[in-house]
Design a protein around this motif. Structure first.
Motif, PDB file in Angstrom:
ATOM      1  N   LEU A  88       0.823  -1.207   0.000  1.00  0.00           N
ATOM      2  CA  LEU A  88       0.000   0.000   0.000  1.00  0.00           C
ATOM      3  C   LEU A  88       0.860   1.261   0.000  1.00  0.00           C
ATOM      4  CD1 LEU A  88      -2.674   1.564   0.363  1.00  0.00           C
ATOM      5  CD2 LEU A  88      -2.409   1.225   2.836  1.00  0.00           C
ATOM      6  N   LEU A  89       1.889   1.288   0.845  1.00  0.00           N
ATOM      7  CA  LEU A  89       2.770   2.457   0.901  1.00  0.00           C
ATOM      8  C   LEU A  89       3.525   2.641  -0.420  1.00  0.00           C
ATOM      9  CD1 LEU A  89       4.235   2.065   4.521  1.00  0.00           C
ATOM     10  CD2 LEU A  89       2.423   3.610   3.748  1.00  0.00           C
ATOM     11  N   SER A  90       3.942   1.530  -1.019  1.00  0.00           N
ATOM     12  CA  SER A  90       4.650   1.621  -2.301  1.00  0.00           C
ATOM     13  C   SER A  90       3.749   2.184  -3.385  1.00  0.00           C
ATOM     14  CB  SER A  90       5.167   0.230  -2.698  1.00  0.00           C
ATOM     15  OG  SER A  90       5.841   0.282  -3.935  1.00  0.00           O
ATOM     16  N   GLU A  91       2.485   1.746  -3.395  1.00  0.00           N
ATOM     17  CA  GLU A  91       1.556   2.256  -4.396  1.00  0.00           C
ATOM     18  C   GLU A  91       1.262   3.735  -4.189  1.00  0.00           C
ATOM     19  OE1 GLU A  91      -1.775  -0.296  -4.018  1.00  0.00           O
ATOM     20  OE2 GLU A  91      -0.845  -1.985  -5.089  1.00  0.00           O
ATOM     21  N   VAL A  92       1.219   4.162  -2.936  1.00  0.00           N
ATOM     22  CA  VAL A  92       0.986   5.576  -2.652  1.00  0.00           C
ATOM     23  C   VAL A  92       2.106   6.423  -3.229  1.00  0.00           C
ATOM     24  CG1 VAL A  92       0.947   7.291  -0.789  1.00  0.00           C
ATOM     25  CG2 VAL A  92      -0.454   5.228  -0.619  1.00  0.00           C
ATOM     26  N   VAL A  93       3.346   5.997  -3.038  1.00  0.00           N
ATOM     27  CA  VAL A  93       4.495   6.758  -3.553  1.00  0.00           C
ATOM     28  C   VAL A  93       4.539   6.701  -5.073  1.00  0.00           C
ATOM     29  CG1 VAL A  93       7.017   6.909  -3.548  1.00  0.00           C
ATOM     30  CG2 VAL A  93       5.791   6.386  -1.433  1.00  0.00           C
ATOM     31  N   LEU A  94       4.251   5.521  -5.627  1.00  0.00           N
ATOM     32  CA  LEU A  94       4.315   5.368  -7.077  1.00  0.00           C
ATOM     33  C   LEU A  94       3.276   6.222  -7.787  1.00  0.00           C
ATOM     34  CD1 LEU A  94       5.689   3.806  -9.387  1.00  0.00           C
ATOM     35  CD2 LEU A  94       3.928   2.052  -9.123  1.00  0.00           C
ATOM     36  N   SER A  95       2.107   6.361  -7.177  1.00  0.00           N
ATOM     37  CA  SER A  95       1.034   7.112  -7.821  1.00  0.00           C
ATOM     38  C   SER A  95       1.219   8.618  -7.735  1.00  0.00           C
ATOM     39  CB  SER A  95      -0.312   6.741  -7.186  1.00  0.00           C
ATOM     40  OG  SER A  95      -0.331   7.110  -5.813  1.00  0.00           O
ATOM     41  N   CYS A  96       2.143   9.063  -6.922  1.00  0.00           N
ATOM     42  CA  CYS A  96       2.366  10.502  -6.743  1.00  0.00           C
ATOM     43  C   CYS A  96       3.683  10.872  -7.398  1.00  0.00           C
ATOM     44  CB  CYS A  96       2.370  10.856  -5.254  1.00  0.00           C
ATOM     45  SG  CYS A  96       2.343  12.624  -4.927  1.00  0.00           S
ATOM     46  N   GLN A  97       3.629  11.524  -8.537  1.00  0.00           N
ATOM     47  CA  GLN A  97       4.811  11.893  -9.300  1.00  0.00           C
ATOM     48  C   GLN A  97       4.867  13.410  -9.464  1.00  0.00           C
ATOM     49  OE1 GLN A  97       7.154   9.775 -10.202  1.00  0.00           O
ATOM     50  NE2 GLN A  97       6.031   7.941  -9.555  1.00  0.00           N
ATOM     51  N   PRO A  98       6.044  13.955  -9.771  1.00  0.00           N
ATOM     52  CA  PRO A  98       6.138  15.412  -9.988  1.00  0.00           C
ATOM     53  C   PRO A  98       5.251  15.849 -11.134  1.00  0.00           C
ATOM     54  CG  PRO A  98       8.317  14.407  -9.810  1.00  0.00           C
ATOM     55  CD  PRO A  98       7.337  13.287  -9.902  1.00  0.00           C
ATOM     56  N   GLN A  99       4.605  16.973 -10.956  1.00  0.00           N
ATOM     57  CA  GLN A  99       3.755  17.508 -12.010  1.00  0.00           C
ATOM     58  C   GLN A  99       4.600  18.222 -13.050  1.00  0.00           C
ATOM     59  OE1 GLN A  99       0.830  20.032 -10.188  1.00  0.00           O
ATOM     60  NE2 GLN A  99      -0.258  18.342  -9.212  1.00  0.00           N
ATOM     61  N   GLU A 100       4.283  17.971 -14.312  1.00  0.00           N
ATOM     62  CA  GLU A 100       5.006  18.652 -15.391  1.00  0.00           C
ATOM     63  C   GLU A 100       4.684  20.141 -15.378  1.00  0.00           C
ATOM     64  OE1 GLU A 100       4.333  16.893 -19.140  1.00  0.00           O
ATOM     65  OE2 GLU A 100       5.009  14.897 -18.543  1.00  0.00           O
ATOM     66  N   GLY A 101       5.732  20.945 -15.495  1.00  0.00           N
ATOM     67  CA  GLY A 101       5.544  22.388 -15.496  1.00  0.00           C
ATOM     68  C   GLY A 101       5.398  22.989 -14.117  1.00  0.00           C
ATOM     69  N   ALA A 102       5.587  22.156 -13.061  1.00  0.00           N
ATOM     70  CA  ALA A 102       5.468  22.693 -11.709  1.00  0.00           C
ATOM     71  C   ALA A 102       6.613  23.661 -11.438  1.00  0.00           C
ATOM     72  CB  ALA A 102       5.485  21.556 -10.689  1.00  0.00           C
ATOM     73  N   ALA A 103       6.345  24.641 -10.577  1.00  0.00           N
ATOM     74  CA  ALA A 103       7.358  25.644 -10.259  1.00  0.00           C
ATOM     75  C   ALA A 103       8.548  24.988  -9.584  1.00  0.00           C
ATOM     76  CB  ALA A 103       6.758  26.719  -9.357  1.00  0.00           C
ATOM     77  N   ALA A 104       9.728  25.384  -9.998  1.00  0.00           N
ATOM     78  CA  ALA A 104      10.959  24.827  -9.451  1.00  0.00           C
ATOM     79  C   ALA A 104      11.628  25.843  -8.535  1.00  0.00           C
ATOM     80  CB  ALA A 104      11.910  24.421 -10.568  1.00  0.00           C
ATOM     81  N   THR A 105      12.390  25.322  -7.595  1.00  0.00           N
ATOM     82  CA  THR A 105      13.171  26.172  -6.700  1.00  0.00           C
ATOM     83  C   THR A 105      14.561  26.338  -7.292  1.00  0.00           C
ATOM     84  OG1 THR A 105      11.947  25.390  -4.775  1.00  0.00           O
ATOM     85  CG2 THR A 105      14.083  26.413  -4.374  1.00  0.00           C
ATOM     86  N   VAL A 106      14.986  27.560  -7.461  1.00  0.00           N
ATOM     87  CA  VAL A 106      16.294  27.853  -8.036  1.00  0.00           C
ATOM     88  C   VAL A 106      17.273  28.111  -6.904  1.00  0.00           C
ATOM     89  CG1 VAL A 106      17.607  29.383  -9.541  1.00  0.00           C
ATOM     90  CG2 VAL A 106      15.234  28.809 -10.106  1.00  0.00           C
ATOM     91  N   ILE A 107      18.343  27.337  -6.878  1.00  0.00           N
ATOM     92  CA  ILE A 107      19.397  27.491  -5.881  1.00  0.00           C
ATOM     93  C   ILE A 107      20.624  28.041  -6.589  1.00  0.00           C
ATOM     94  CG2 ILE A 107      20.799  26.362  -4.133  1.00  0.00           C
ATOM     95  CD1 ILE A 107      17.870  26.323  -3.468  1.00  0.00           C
TER      96      ILE A 107
END
Length: 893
Positions: A88-107
């Motif tokens: 269950l925990l593995s499926e939770v992580v797998l189903s949540c991926q970075p969104q394309e075009g999401a704002a990025a943090t610039v360092i």
């Protein structure tokens, strides 16, 4: 850690909430299923308190409860732990991926410019699922049910009887001893009766009549807050219970033990946000547990005492991080309970982060990594990496290193997308920093993960990067990298794609590319000595090139009534990076174009190139004036008769380990127009077919991985430095050595010397012969010669044969033949010529040929008189011969 959507207080409050069980009749479940819901799902939208609540503590002080949330679950008699919980925990992580075009943090630092994801929603989703699905424990009451909702449908015949049955069922589940789960907060669990009415069915008046009967039942509390009065009210503290004589790890208290009652009181206070009283109770219980050496109970009290201390608003007491450290160590090392240790670490790390203690948070998270859970270790290592990058002075290298470790553990956990993301973010730190081994490892992993995830373009780019870097890997490892790259390329093409991939090997030194226009001249033929000509075997000499240019200017001016045309461009038969390549060179129909390409194998394994040839694009001069463009067809290069250019193919070209070698590739144009040589095309394998391969899997693998591809020939022109803008900006002019203009057929002459002396005395005159051969299909005329030493030679006539004269030899003079009609039986007339007569009025001399024209395939020999210079030493005499076509619209040579 990455920034979370919830504040630390919201996160902790939502992690520990009052638990309410739901038990419904079959008819009530049927009504809910009409909306594809169960009873718990139907009630969850109403589990957040939208207004403030109030309770009174044991001192009768009013306490405010804000933003309270309760958790409503259907009664489950199984824990759901083990492999199902991990899945269950593995499926939770797998189903949540970075969104394309999401704002990025610039360092930005002095050395690095990084684009990173601002949040890690997969970690927050994992954390929420982990805390909500934790199994209840006997040493604490945070996940024990405080109450039970009994739900009956209004369509039941006698709803009160159904409520009685459900109440008995709840009592059986709690007290029969058959079930270890769920666990209940108090023996007499609070029960709330819910009559579910469906407006689409049933009698409304009946529902209204049933409600008063339920309300009139004795012992029913109207709300959760009114029910807590009996808990917070006075009462005698039970006497100290007797501890069961078990080991320290397995120590247990009886339910009525005062230590557990204090702990229960602390948990209840914590759940209703009375953190000050909760801390006092936890602190008291902690002392008792430690005194009894009940380590599991003590660790739980330490954990919640630290959290309660932090949540006390306006408290002067600092956060006792050492409580958490002790609790984690006890859970992990003494109790061997990694689930509780992980919960404790998640809470403490979030608290430390909120206080700006990123280094301590990272250290804590790293300590929680272990071999028993790759997923947990990956998530915590990633959060530790974000802690390093969020410090006041970002520790970029530690961030990258721990992202690599996180990517590795994600890969072992089967989370390939997250693994790829971690490696890609770390690559921003390692790229172009001189850490070639680290770059190779990261690129290799990115390539494999991308290929597995169905991203062949990204995989190809990563494997290509490995091969174009100056690798320090062993020969075996380089062979493996090359095999992987060729396999990906072959898989990407799929055998049906006609596109030629851009191959990274071997390296092509484009700037060193040389282009030769025309036939390669014959060096010697019997006793004949060929006149030297520019060739690819000669090194470029700038001074000698200028000398030939001056002689050519003299010849062209002589042929144009002493005036050098404004459009004059010196003839360049061989182009390289030192020649003037700003203008399109001229090539001739039916005369070959030879391109010399410098290839370097940077690997410690051999490379075999097969079917090596040039790719070109040709724009023909159409009779209608329209341009017709034709590109070379690699599959049938040189096979079609009507092709404008014939392409020569080198069948095999072997490059040993770390070898640099040149390949000469030929094109033969058949039409006039514009030719662009664009690329080199070849088949690439890792080793020669007949030689041992560095590949441990053998030659057969190398052959099967053969891929056909190309490399573009991109030559950068010289930097411009004429205008102010050119000097301020980096601009480059064109380099057109690979863009020849194909002209109509022109005459081509070869020159041979016969009996040419290698040594002369000062003033000595000797006779030699020069043979002029027209090897083209076009007549030539206007034959002239210019020389650096015009005083040292003169030509005799083609019509007279002048034998050597003893007198001439003795007096160091010469006989020159004079054209005259031959007399039968009479010797040719001779005139004695002295040395001053060798002087020419001009540096250019016209060469006397009968009729002034040399027809195609015709050759002629002329006597050449040579006079030794008056000064001894080694003298070099340069001859430049000039000729042109009888058709005036064609250029000269």
């Amino acid at each position: 850690m990455a920034h979370c959507l919830l504040s630390v207080n919201e996160f902790i409050q939502d992690s520990f909430v009052p638990m309410i069980a739901v038990l419904g009749s079959s008819e009530a479940e049927r009504v809910c299923r009409k909306n594809s819901l169960n009873l718990a799902e139907l009630l969850r939208p109403f589990c957040r308190l939208t207004s403030e609540g109030h309770i009174r503590d044991p001192n009768n002080q009013l306490q405010t409860v804000k933003n309270l949330r309760i958790c409503i679950n259907n009664i489950e008699t199984s824990t759901g732990q083990g492999s199902a919980h991990n899945r269950l925990l593995s499926e939770v992580v797998l189903s949540c991926q970075p969104q394309e075009g999401a704002a990025a943090t610039v360092i930005r630092t002095a050395e690095y410019h990084l684009n990173l994801g601002g949040t890690t929603p997969w970690f927050e989703a994992y954390r929420e699922a982990f805390l909500q699905t934790m199994p209840p424990s006997d040493h604490e009451f945070l996940h024990h049910y405080l109450a039970c909702l009994l739900v009956v449908s209004s369509s039941e015949a006698v709803p009160v009887e159904q409520f009685l049955k459900l109440s008995q069922e709840q009592h059986r589940i709690q007290h029969s001893g058959e079930y270890s789960c769920p666990k209940w907060f108090i023996p007499n669990t609070l029960k709330y009766y819910v009559l579910l009415h469906d407006l689409s069915e049933g009698d409304e008046q009946r529902c209204s009549s049933d409600a008063p009967q339920l309300v009139s039942r004795k012992g029913l509390s109207r709300s959760l807050f009114t029910a807590t009065k009996k808990w917070f009210g006075g009462g005698k503290v039970p006497e100290k219970g007797v501890i069961e004589p078990k080991s320290t790890l397995g120590l247990q208290y009886p339910p009525e033990a005062p230590e557990l009652q204090i702990r229960k009181m602390a948990d209840l206070c914590f759940l209703v946000q009375h953190y000050e009283l909760a801390y006092s109770c936890y602190h008291t219980a902690k002392k008792d547990f430690l005194s009894d050496q009940a380590m599991l109970y003590a660790a739980g009290a330490l954990e919640m005492a630290a959290v309660s201390s932090f949540l006390q608003g306006g408290a002067q007491r600092p956060y006792p991080a050492h409580y958490m450290d002790t609790a984690i160590q006890t859970y992990r090392d003494v109790c061997k309970n990694m689930v509780l240790a992980e919960r404790c670490a998640l809470l403490s790390a979030e608290i430390l982060k909120s206080q700006g203690k990123y280094s301590e948070a990272a250290t804590l998270l790293i300590k929680m990594t272990s071999e028993d859970s790759d997923l947990r270790s990956a998530l915590l290592l990633e959060q530790a990496a974000h802690c390093f990058i969020n410090m006041r002075n970002p520790m970029v290298r530690k961030f990258a290193f721990h992202m690599i470790l996180a990517g590795h553990r994600f890969s072992k956990a089967g989370q390939r997308k997250h693994a790829l993301r971690c490696y890609s973010q770390a690559m921003q730190v390692y790229q172009d920093r001189g850490w070639s081994l680290a770059e190779d490892h990261i690129n290799f992993t990115i390539g494999r993960q991308s290929f597995t995830l169905g991203q062949p373009d990204s995989a190809l780019l990563a494997f290509r990067q490995i091969l174009i870097n100056d690798s320090r890997q062993t020969a075996t490892q380089q062979a493996a990298f090359l095999r992987e790259y060729l396999y990906v390329v072959k898989s990407l093409l799929g055998g049906t794609d006609s596109r030629l991939p851009e191959l990274p090997l071997p390296y092509i030194h484009s700037a060193a590319t040389r282009v030769y226009f025309g036939h390669e001249r014959r060096l010697a033929e019997g006793e004949k000595q060929a006149a030297t000509h520019v060739s690819l075997d000669q090194e470029y000499d700038q001074e000698l090139s200028l000398l030939w240019c001056r002689l050519e200017e003299q010849l062209v001016a002589s042929a144009n009534q002493g005036v050098l045309p404004n459009t004059f461009q010196p003839t360049q038969c061989c182009l390289n990076h030192q020649t003037d390549n700003l203008h399109h060179p001229l090539a001739v129909v039916q005369e070959p174009i030879i391109v010399e390409v410098t290839l370097r194998n940077p690997l410690k394994v051999a490379l075999l190139l097969s079917d090596l040839s040039l790719l070109w694009r040709f724009t023909a001069d159409a009779p209608s004036g329209e341009e017709v463009t034709v590109a070379s067809d690699d599959a049938a290069a040189g096979q079609q008769r009507d092709e404008p250019v014939t392409t020569e193919t080198i069948r095999e070209f072997y490059l040993g380990p770390e070898e640099t070698k040149t390949a000469r590739l030929k094109l033969l144009p058949h039409r006039t127009g514009q030719l662009n040589i664009v690329a080199v095309v070849y088949n690439l394998t890792s080793s020669h077919f007949g030689e041992p391969s560095s590949d441990p899997e053998g030659q057969q693998t190398s052959e099967s991985m053969m891929v056909r591809g190309r490399q573009d020939l991109k030559i950068q022109g010289p930097r411009l430095n004429l205008t102010k803008e050119d000097k301020m900006l980096v601009r480059h002019g064109p380099d057109r050595r690979l863009e020849p203009i194909i002209t109509p057929p022109m005459p081509l002459m070869e020159v041979f010397f016969l009996q040419f002396p290698t040594a002369l005395l000062c003033g000595e005159i000797k006779k030699a012969y020069v043979e002029f051969c027209n090897v083209s299909a076009v007549a030539l005329c206007g034959l002239r010669v210019a020389s650096t030493h015009p005083d040292f030679f003169t030509f005799g006539s083609q019509d007279a044969a002048t034998p050597p004269s003893p007198a001439s030899s003795e007096n160091c003079s010469a006989y020159v033949t004079v054209p005259a009609p031959p007399q039968p039986g009479a010797p040719a007339p001779e005139t004695l010529v002295s040395a001053p007569d060798f002087s020419q009025a001009s540096g250019v001399m016209e060469i006397p040929i009968r009729g002034g024209t040399l027809q195609p395939g015709e050759s002629v020999q002329l006597p050449l008189w040579l006079r030794g210079p008056d000064q001894e030493g080694v003298h070099e005499i340069n001859f430049l011969f000039y000729y042109e076509s009888p058709e005036k619209n064609l250029r000269s040579r």
